[in-house]
Design a protein around this motif. Structure first.
Motif, short mmCIF file in Angstrom:
data_model
loop_
_atom_site.label_atom_id
_atom_site.label_comp_id
_atom_site.label_asym_id
_atom_site.label_seq_id
_atom_site.Cartn_x
_atom_site.Cartn_y
_atom_site.Cartn_z
N PHE A 155 0.82 -1.21 0.00
CA PHE A 155 0.00 0.00 0.00
C PHE A 155 0.86 1.26 0.00
O PHE A 155 0.51 2.30 -0.61
CB PHE A 155 -0.95 -0.03 1.21
CG PHE A 155 -1.93 1.09 1.24
CD1 PHE A 155 -3.11 1.05 0.48
CD2 PHE A 155 -1.69 2.23 2.01
CE1 PHE A 155 -3.99 2.12 0.50
CE2 PHE A 155 -2.59 3.30 2.02
CZ PHE A 155 -3.75 3.24 1.27
N ASP A 156 1.98 1.23 0.72
CA ASP A 156 2.84 2.42 0.83
C ASP A 156 3.85 2.52 -0.30
O ASP A 156 4.72 3.41 -0.31
CB ASP A 156 3.61 2.36 2.17
CG ASP A 156 2.66 2.48 3.34
OD1 ASP A 156 1.58 3.08 3.19
OD2 ASP A 156 2.97 1.89 4.43
N ALA A 157 3.80 1.63 -1.23
CA ALA A 157 4.80 1.65 -2.31
C ALA A 157 4.58 2.91 -3.17
O ALA A 157 3.43 3.28 -3.49
CB ALA A 157 4.68 0.41 -3.16
N PRO A 158 5.65 3.62 -3.56
CA PRO A 158 5.52 4.84 -4.38
C PRO A 158 5.07 4.48 -5.78
O PRO A 158 5.37 3.40 -6.27
CB PRO A 158 6.94 5.41 -4.36
CG PRO A 158 7.84 4.24 -4.08
CD PRO A 158 7.08 3.34 -3.22
N GLY A 159 4.35 5.37 -6.33
CA GLY A 159 3.93 5.20 -7.71
C GLY A 159 2.83 4.19 -7.88
O GLY A 159 2.99 3.20 -8.60
N GLY A 160 1.81 4.26 -7.18
CA GLY A 160 0.66 3.35 -7.39
C GLY A 160 0.52 2.29 -6.35
O GLY A 160 -0.09 1.25 -6.61
N GLY A 161 1.06 2.47 -5.18
CA GLY A 161 0.96 1.44 -4.12
C GLY A 161 -0.48 1.16 -3.72
O GLY A 161 -0.89 -0.01 -3.64
N PRO A 162 -1.30 2.19 -3.50
CA PRO A 162 -2.67 1.90 -3.10
C PRO A 162 -3.43 1.13 -4.16
O PRO A 162 -4.27 0.26 -3.86
CB PRO A 162 -3.27 3.28 -2.89
CG PRO A 162 -2.10 4.13 -2.51
CD PRO A 162 -0.96 3.67 -3.33
N ALA A 163 -3.12 1.52 -5.44
CA ALA A 163 -3.83 0.80 -6.51
C ALA A 163 -3.48 -0.68 -6.52
O ALA A 163 -4.34 -1.55 -6.68
CB ALA A 163 -3.50 1.43 -7.86
N LEU A 164 -2.19 -0.94 -6.35
CA LEU A 164 -1.76 -2.37 -6.31
C LEU A 164 -2.38 -3.07 -5.12
O LEU A 164 -2.76 -4.24 -5.22
CB LEU A 164 -0.23 -2.45 -6.26
CG LEU A 164 0.51 -2.06 -7.54
CD1 LEU A 164 2.01 -2.06 -7.31
CD2 LEU A 164 0.16 -3.02 -8.67
N SER A 165 -2.40 -2.37 -4.01
CA SER A 165 -2.98 -3.01 -2.81
C SER A 165 -4.44 -3.33 -3.05
O SER A 165 -4.95 -4.41 -2.69
CB SER A 165 -2.84 -2.07 -1.61
OG SER A 165 -3.47 -2.65 -0.47
N GLY A 166 -5.15 -2.39 -3.73
CA GLY A 166 -6.55 -2.64 -4.00
C GLY A 166 -6.74 -3.79 -4.97
O GLY A 166 -7.66 -4.62 -4.83
N LEU A 167 -5.88 -3.82 -5.99
CA LEU A 167 -5.96 -4.95 -6.94
C LEU A 167 -5.75 -6.29 -6.23
O LEU A 167 -6.41 -7.30 -6.54
CB LEU A 167 -4.94 -4.76 -8.05
CG LEU A 167 -5.24 -3.66 -9.07
CD1 LEU A 167 -4.05 -3.45 -10.02
CD2 LEU A 167 -6.49 -3.99 -9.86
N ALA A 168 -4.79 -6.31 -5.31
CA ALA A 168 -4.50 -7.57 -4.59
C ALA A 168 -5.71 -8.02 -3.78
O ALA A 168 -6.07 -9.20 -3.77
CB ALA A 168 -3.28 -7.40 -3.69
N LEU A 169 -6.30 -7.02 -3.11
CA LEU A 169 -7.46 -7.40 -2.31
C LEU A 169 -8.61 -7.81 -3.20
O LEU A 169 -9.39 -8.74 -2.89
CB LEU A 169 -7.87 -6.23 -1.40
CG LEU A 169 -6.85 -5.89 -0.29
CD1 LEU A 169 -7.31 -4.63 0.47
CD2 LEU A 169 -6.71 -7.06 0.69
N GLY A 170 -8.77 -7.12 -4.35
CA GLY A 170 -9.82 -7.52 -5.29
C GLY A 170 -9.58 -8.93 -5.81
O GLY A 170 -10.52 -9.72 -5.98
#
Length: 815
Positions: free
Chosen positions: A157-172
């Motif tokens: 989630f805290d990763a720069p450059g799209g961390g929240p998006a990746l975290s959301g994709l993972a949870l999805g």
């Protein structure tokens, strides 16, 4: 572990899902090892080092543990319970989920962006594979998916450059995997359920088919059984029909009479044997009452008892006298049985009878034979004892007396042995007739065997009644009997015992009468004696004496003494006569007059004869061996022994066994015996002479018509009886007879010997008559062998060589 909707298969579905999880688990282990290897390589490329050693060790250990659990399941699944299978699979899965959940926190901080993205992809791939591989599981699979994606979704989630998006994709993606897992699991459950339903339907179909098959088989079996039953019924019908025919044939052809009688006692059927036995045809007998065969009015009670027992018990069997059509009687053995219907009511009676009249008569004959003497027809011992007991009982009731007479014929054994058993049998029958003529109808005459008779005299008033009957019995036998051209004089001795004076017991009375008989014999025979109490002691002594005589034969107590036959002119010894003595250990020497009669009664005389012949031959051989020369010895044999066909063989065997010439033996046989059976005696005497044995007639002068037989008899020596010699001293007639005997013997070339020479007057008289060979106490008594040997050794007794008479050479040792 159950499906979302209740399943009718329950535990079976649960076990099937667990088994499916193990089956898919074989593919998960290689995938896990590949993923771990890839992570190690990526981490090495980016960080220049291995993954966390502890995590790596745990991952490899759990992978190996999962492999072992799969192997264990493959080997033990048949014995493991569902819970054991589930625990063995789920526990490693949960632990592995925890390791995957710990991977991101342990490595994510030091990883660069590429490694992180790689890790996200790898864990997402692991989750995607798990959604399918772990489809048989529910919560443990969802836990595995959560551990793989949630930790890394948080860290990225805290990763720069799209961390929240990746975290959301993972949870999805996690949500999609949940849905995918649910669908896969549902499809799997539905597939298994459908499979089970189909299997259940198939099983039901198989079961129904089996039921149908069983029903068909049962039907076929029933049809076969019915067919077999029908066949058996037909066979039973045939067999019963055959049995009925056979039974009818048996009844028609049996030798036993068969009657079928109604319950009212009317005859309705008979067989041919009934006609043969009774003479009544079926037309004559059918419809008649069953008691038509009743023998007489006296049998009404017997018939009434028969029907009473038949009605009460349904059966009767026994014997009864019946009457034939012609009025003749016959004894029938009949058995009757009731025939009942299904309710147990008597409808008929069947009687089976056989004619046993002949068997009855035979039984009567057998009973008569069992109780009577076959020779004389008199009662035997068994019937005698029965009558004696009856007589004692009757005498006891009437306060009367009873006499028991024990009869024994004097010297019957000698007559039987000399004249033959057939003459003895004729004599016994004649004697029984004479004795029976002396007794009353109320008395009993019985024969015990041999020459023993017993009379039971009932209603005895006193001993004089017994004495009168005893004298009548003795008198009845006094007239001589002429049998086979031979006149026989027979006498009897009688012993008497009286009830109740002498005993009140039948056997004791018999024994006491027997003892009285021996007292009568001792008194001189031809008389009677009453039992006395002291006779029991005498009888005991006699039995002891007989026993001692038997022992004497075994203990070698018998001995031979020898009396010389002397020539009156020159006093030379012509030979010796062997005379038997009994050397009793306590009573000393016993003469033969005392024990020979007893030996004849006890049946020991044959043994004694054999011993005398053997001992005489042995003594002759012993004297010769010891230098006393060959001595001629005369022996006496009983008339019983003379009857034996092996008499000559007896002498030859004895002489041969001791090695002596048979010519040294002289056989003395009484004149009276030869005269009773001259033809048979001549044949035996000729056989003895042919064997070289000298034959002498002993006691010559006591018989009748002796001189007429002298020239026809094959004999060598005539010995004049001692009583005849003693009477001739003062009797010129007897002297003339003696001279006539001597002259005739001289003419016939027979040697003459005079016995019983006791005085010089006899010597002188005999020498004047021409008889020179003498024997008696005047010259020498009978002495023991040792006495003779002592005389010979001292030279006081002359030993006469016998070469002239035997043809044997003179033994110089005897000179």
């Amino acid at each position: 572990m159950s499906a979302s909707t209740p399943s009718p298969h329950g535990e079976q579905l649960r076990e099937a899902l667990i088994d499916e999880a193990y089956h898919q688990g074989y593919g998960g282990i290689p995938m896990t090892l590949i993923v771990i290897g890839g992570l190690i390589i990526i981490h090495w490329i980016n960080a220049g080092e291995l993954l966390n050693p502890w995590w790596l060790a745990g991952a490899l250990t759990l992978t190996i543990a999962r492999l072992l659990s799969l192997l264990r399941f493959a080997n033990e699944k048949q014995t493991m319970s569902v819970s054991q299978k589930e625990s063995l699979f789920v526990v490693p899965v949960i632990l592995m989920a925890l390791l995957w959940g710990a991977l991101a926190p342990l490595t994510f901080a030091a990883a660069n962006t590429i490694e992180r993205l790689t890790m996200v992809c790898v864990l997402s791939g692991m989750a995607g594979g798990a959604a399918t591989v772990l489809a048989p599981l529910r919560w443990s699979a969802r836990f595995y998916l959560t551990c793989c994606l949630v930790p890394i979704s948080i860290l990225i989630f805290d990763a720069p450059g799209g961390g929240p998006a990746l975290s959301g994709l993972a949870l999805g993606f996690l949500g999609i995997m949940f849905v995918s897992h649910g669908q896969a699991r549902r499809m799997l459950v539905e597939a298994k359920t459908s499979l089970f339903d189909k299997q259940s339907l198939l099983t039901d179909a198989y079961r129904q088919q089996e039921v149908v098959n069983r029903l068909n088989a049962a039907l076929e079996s029933s049809q076969a059984a019915l067919q077999d039953h029908n066949i058996r019924l037909e066979q039973v019908v045939e067999e019963r029909t055959a049995r009925i025919r056979l039974a009818f044939s048996v009844i028609e052809n049996t030798a036993e009479a068969v009657m079928v009688i109604t319950a009212e006692g009317k005859i309705i059927e008979v067989n041919p044997a009934f006609t043969n036995i009774t003479g009544y045809t079926p037309d004559e007998i059918i419809g008649q009452p069953a008691n038509i065969l009743q023998a007489s009015i006296d049998d009404q009670s017997a018939y009434a008892e028969l029907w009473r027992e038949l009605i009460e018990t349904g059966k009767w069997s026994g014997e009864l006298w019946s009457s034939r059509k012609d009025g003749s009687l016959f004894l029938e053995r009949r058995s009757m049985d009731a025939v009942r219907d299904k309710r147990g009511r008597v409808t008929h009676y069947v009687a089976v009878a056989s004619d046993v009249t002949d068997a009855h008569h035979k039984d009567e004959q057998l009973r008569h034979m069992a109780n009577h003497d076959p020779l004389t027809g008199l009662p035997n011992r068994a019937l005698l004892l029965e009558k004696l007991k009856q007589g004692i009982a009757q005498a006891s009731q009437n306060s009367a007396k009873l006499g028991v007479f024990f009869l024994d014929l004097d010297h019957f054994k000698s007559i039987n042995d000399s004249l033959g058993h057939h003459i003895g049998d004729i004599l016994l029958r004649e004697i029984s007739v004479r004795l029976k003529g002396c007794i009353r109808l109320s008395d009993t005459l019985a024969r015990l065997g041999g020459d023993e008779f017993v009379v039971i005299m009932n209603n005895v008033r006193d001993t004089e009644d017994c004495s009168r009957l005893a004298r009548a019995l003795i008198t009845a036998l006094e007239p001589p009997l002429e049998l086979s051209e031979t006149v026989i004089h027979i006498r009897t001795s009688i012993g008497i015992a009286v009830y109740p004076d002498d005993s009140d017991d039948a056997n004791t009375l018999m024994k006491n009468a027997d003892m009285a008989l021996y007292a009568a014999k001792a008194a001189g025979r031809g008389t009677f004696a009453f039992f006395q109490q002291d006779m029991s002691t005498l009888a005991k002594q006699r039995l002891e004496f007989e026993y001692e005589l038997r022992e004497a034969l075994t203990n070698r107590e018998l001995t031979l003494h020898y009396q010389a036959k002397v020539h009156a002119i020159d006093r030379t010894v012509e030979g010796y006569e062997a005379l038997i003595r009994w050397n009793h250990p306590k009573k000393g020497l016993i003469s033969p007059e005392q024990f020979i009669p007893m030996a004849e009664d006890a049946g020991l005389v044959d043994l004694i004869d054999h011993w005398v012949v053997s001992e005489a031959c042995r003594q002759i051989a012993d004297w010769h061996a010891r230098g006393f020369g060959w001595q001629r010895v005369a022996v006496n044999i009983s008339s019983r022994q003379f009857q034996h066909e092996n008499l000559v063989a007896l002498f030859l065997k004895a002489s041969a066994s001791h090695g002596i010439p048979a010519t040294l033996i002289e056989v003395e046989v009484t004149e009276s015996f030869i005269m009773t059976q001259p033809d048979k005696a001549i044949a035996t005497l000729q056989a003895l002479q042919a064997a070289g044995i000298t034959v002498a007639i002993d006691d010559f002068g006591t018989g009748h018509s002796s001189l007429a037989y002298l020239r026809t008899l094959p004999i060598d020596v005539v010995k004049i009886d001692r009583m005849f010699i003693m009477e001739a001293v003062n009797d010129p007639v007897s002297q003339a007879i003696i001279k006539a005997i001597v002259d005739l013997c001289t003419t016939l070339d027979l040697e003459v010997v005079a016995e019983g020479v006791e005085t010089y007057a006899l010597v002188d008289m005999l020498c004047e008559a021409g008889c020179y060979i003498l024997q008696g106490h005047y010259f020498s008594s009978a002495v023991a062998p040792a006495t003779l040997e002592a005389q010979w050794s001292q030279g006081s007794g002359e030993i006469l060589p016998v070469a002239e008479k035997t043809g044997e050479p003179v033994d110089t040792a005897s000179e």
